[in-house]
Write an enzyme that holds these catalytic residues in place. Sequence first.
Site, PDB file in Angstrom:
ATOM      1  N   GLY A 243      37.541  49.078  53.241  1.00  0.00           N
ATOM      2  CA  GLY A 243      38.478  49.414  54.400  1.00  0.00           C
ATOM      3  C   GLY A 243      39.486  50.591  53.980  1.00  0.00           C
ATOM      4  O   GLY A 243      39.688  51.487  54.441  1.00  0.00           O
ATOM      5  N   GLY A 468      35.572  43.040  50.304  1.00  0.00           N
ATOM      6  CA  GLY A 468      34.936  43.500  48.915  1.00  0.00           C
ATOM      7  C   GLY A 468      36.027  43.244  47.621  1.00  0.00           C
ATOM      8  O   GLY A 468      35.536  43.427  46.489  1.00  0.00           O
ATOM      9  N   THR A 469      37.241  42.514  47.960  1.00  0.00           N
ATOM     10  CA  THR A 469      38.075  42.380  46.942  1.00  0.00           C
ATOM     11  C   THR A 469      37.852  41.085  46.051  1.00  0.00           C
ATOM     12  O   THR A 469      38.495  40.864  45.052  1.00  0.00           O
ATOM     13  CB  THR A 469      39.670  42.371  47.409  1.00  0.00           C
ATOM     14  OG1 THR A 469      39.642  41.556  48.548  1.00  0.00           O
ATOM     15  CG2 THR A 469      40.008  43.718  47.940  1.00  0.00           C
ATOM     16  N   ARG A 591      50.544  37.073  37.360  1.00  0.00           N
ATOM     17  CA  ARG A 591      49.561  36.255  36.937  1.00  0.00           C
ATOM     18  C   ARG A 591      48.230  36.760  37.484  1.00  0.00           C
ATOM     19  O   ARG A 591      47.823  37.091  38.767  1.00  0.00           O
ATOM     20  CB  ARG A 591      49.625  34.960  37.060  1.00  0.00           C
ATOM     21  CG  ARG A 591      48.682  33.844  36.613  1.00  0.00           C
ATOM     22  CD  ARG A 591      48.816  32.385  36.854  1.00  0.00           C
ATOM     23  NE  ARG A 591      48.155  31.565  36.210  1.00  0.00           N
ATOM     24  CZ  ARG A 591      48.043  30.317  36.322  1.00  0.00           C
ATOM     25  NH1 ARG A 591      48.748  29.847  37.407  1.00  0.00           N
ATOM     26  NH2 ARG A 591      46.845  29.562  35.736  1.00  0.00           N
ATOM     27  N   THR A 597      37.240  39.837  38.925  1.00  0.00           N
ATOM     28  CA  THR A 597      37.549  40.720  40.237  1.00  0.00           C
ATOM     29  C   THR A 597      38.787  41.669  39.985  1.00  0.00           C
ATOM     30  O   THR A 597      38.885  42.593  40.525  1.00  0.00           O
ATOM     31  CB  THR A 597      37.791  39.821  41.284  1.00  0.00           C
ATOM     32  OG1 THR A 597      38.898  38.696  40.818  1.00  0.00           O
ATOM     33  CG2 THR A 597      36.511  38.882  41.464  1.00  0.00           C
ATOM     34  N   GLY A 668      45.428  45.238  44.381  1.00  0.00           N
ATOM     35  CA  GLY A 668      44.449  46.192  45.090  1.00  0.00           C
ATOM     36  C   GLY A 668      44.757  47.704  45.125  1.00  0.00           C
ATOM     37  O   GLY A 668      43.889  48.445  45.352  1.00  0.00           O
ATOM     38  N   GLU A 669      46.096  47.808  45.062  1.00  0.00           N
ATOM     39  CA  GLU A 669      46.515  49.331  45.210  1.00  0.00           C
ATOM     40  C   GLU A 669      47.171  49.826  44.092  1.00  0.00           C
ATOM     41  O   GLU A 669      47.308  51.025  44.076  1.00  0.00           O
ATOM     42  CB  GLU A 669      47.404  49.037  46.484  1.00  0.00           C
ATOM     43  CG  GLU A 669      46.640  48.953  47.603  1.00  0.00           C
ATOM     44  CD  GLU A 669      47.530  48.755  48.935  1.00  0.00           C
ATOM     45  OE1 GLU A 669      47.416  49.618  49.861  1.00  0.00           O
ATOM     46  OE2 GLU A 669      47.887  47.722  48.839  1.00  0.00           O
TER      47      GLU A 669
END
Length: 715
Positions: A243, A468-469, A591, A597, A668-669
């Site tokens: 997304g 998908g993370t 942490r 992942t 994620g960013e």
Amino acid sequence: MSSASATLDTAAEALLGAPVPRREGREKVTGTALYAAERHLPRRAYGWPVPATIARGRITAVDTAAALALPGVLGVLTPYDAPRLGPSDDPTLQLLQDLRVPHRGWYVALAVADTLEGARAAADAVRVTYEEEPHDVVLREGHPDLYTPEEVNGGYPAHREQGDPDAAFAAAPVRIDVRYAVPPLHNHAMEPHAATADWDAGRGHLTVHDSCQGTTVVRAVLAGLFRLPEDRVTVLAEHVGGGFGSKGTPRPHVVLAVMASRQCGRPVTVALPRQHMAATVGHRAPTLHRVRLGARADGTLTSLGHEVTTHTSRVREFVEQAAVPARVMYAVRDSRTTHRVAALDVPTPSWMRAPGETPGMYALESAMDELADVLGMDPVELRVRNDPATEPDSGRPFSSRHLVECLREGADRFGWAGSRPPRREGSLLIGSGMAAATYPVYIAPAGARAHARPDGSYLVEVNATDIGTGARTVLSQIAADALGVPLDAVSLSLGDSALPAGPVAGGSTGTASWGWAVHDACTALTDRLARHPGPLPDAGLSASADTTQSAKQTSPYARHAFGAHFAEVQADTVTGEVRVRRMLGVFAAGRVLNPRTARSQFIGGMVMGLGMALTEHSGLDPAFGDFAERDLAAYHVPVNADVPVAIEAHWIDEHDKHLNPMGSKGIGEIGIVGAAAAIGNAVSRATGRRLRELPLTPDRVLAALGDGGGSAGGA
């Protein structure tokens, strides 16, 4: 003691921090994971939207006769006969409600048929006539309609000023005043936006499978638009194929699918063609940057100015907060950060991975590199010298700030001192660059429920969305760790609006927010199990948690993740092609709960930064008002051949007790922030030319190499 609680006496493996494989990995690689458009419901029909072919004006007629005459066509919805929608806060969802056309690609009809091919043919057969009006889609710094909004995305003030930045800049012995440009960018997730809606008229219940980043908000919006109680709407998102922000709010596809299902009395799937997505699901707006830095001869910053000019649509105001990162990065007393925006006849921009930080830090970190050049100082040392003790904008202490450690470790791992001088290999110019990164810590309220079964297994329910993370995997680890049981004893239910409410998978909030609720629910369950005498009842035992009060408390600390990027590039003097030879990112992001992942997320962000730097761009055609690059043939996202084998992500151990029970920050960013600047700085070092407009395509590189002056792409 119950059989479930007895398992607590067995020492579980250390799960948090373990590189656990994705729990849904086998389903995805074998093709058994089902996505929103793959729900094969009985009597399912298909919808295909009809986009406007003008940039501004009004519909004067819609001729559907030819479309309705085609075999298998169930109907065509138009502004003249579509159901009337209820109110919403997002006017981009008020579809087929009036005759106006605010931009090219705005949906003006929806064809519905028994088959996907039939719906597409019917949409092609719809004839729409318009009354056109003059349009304007071109952003420029001197645009007469520019204004300063009150707020920008994230609720930040659009304008912030401290001290007297003009006087400090004028008095600075070393000054730079530079401009940068970032073009429109598009999210382009692998799975296009899609929804399958099923209206059950008998029960008065709506079920929707949606490709979204959060079903709680989709349910609330659909309930309002279609005037339904929320308990009569169920939204499901079992698997989502990416997304990057574009699925963070409901988009036109889901509204059209519900509208068609209610009208036709059948399940309807609407999956957007990729060519439609540029105009309908948001984009990163173009940004024009002016950065002014004043410094002493030793590199100490004395003045900072970051002015951002961007566009929004006439439908809804969205202003990316690109100047905000400059408020927190460096110790400088006198500063001005501001945004100006023009409302144009363009699609509404929206979130794209790390909105604000991504374009803003490209400009700031490029300017810091230019300042280092003028000073004759190592860029790493310049950043270290200006590391603040407290957050410059608020004065609050940092909950943790390990940027200097990221810079030092990154320089050591990369071999920065030895790789800094540029060199030549035949027709190739080789150079290295670096940049810093930052991203704020956001935590949103969430709920969760944990259930212990008599057979010793556990079910944890939380309305998270895994785009998908690896959310399924990490949340399961958090649950098993809090319960003190092996991972395979825990099953997780997510992606269902009927579960305890959770925030969207956006803003790097997911694990910190959902995980907090999961931890609290599982901790409460272990306490309840410890107090429960005898075996569990057949129905088991449950415990719930809601972090609303905890998450909404204002922290006395400034909470951010930080990082450092390093890149080595080669620029071909014959073709102008730039290739990245190696990339390294080192991050301080709390942490790390799952190294496997986490590394995937960091590297994914870095690859997006590579695309931003070298290949991705989209231009608005001034004559027709549409994006010229509307598919993956014209809009070049980086593929395997573009990405170096030597791309590495590392992190430092960061223990921050001011976040959440897990001590985690979002990851994620942060990976994309600063990556484009590091590559751009490397190209500058390799070529001896400064290009200030992205992407650094061969034509621009060749033009710069042919320029006898010292720069290209801006003053």
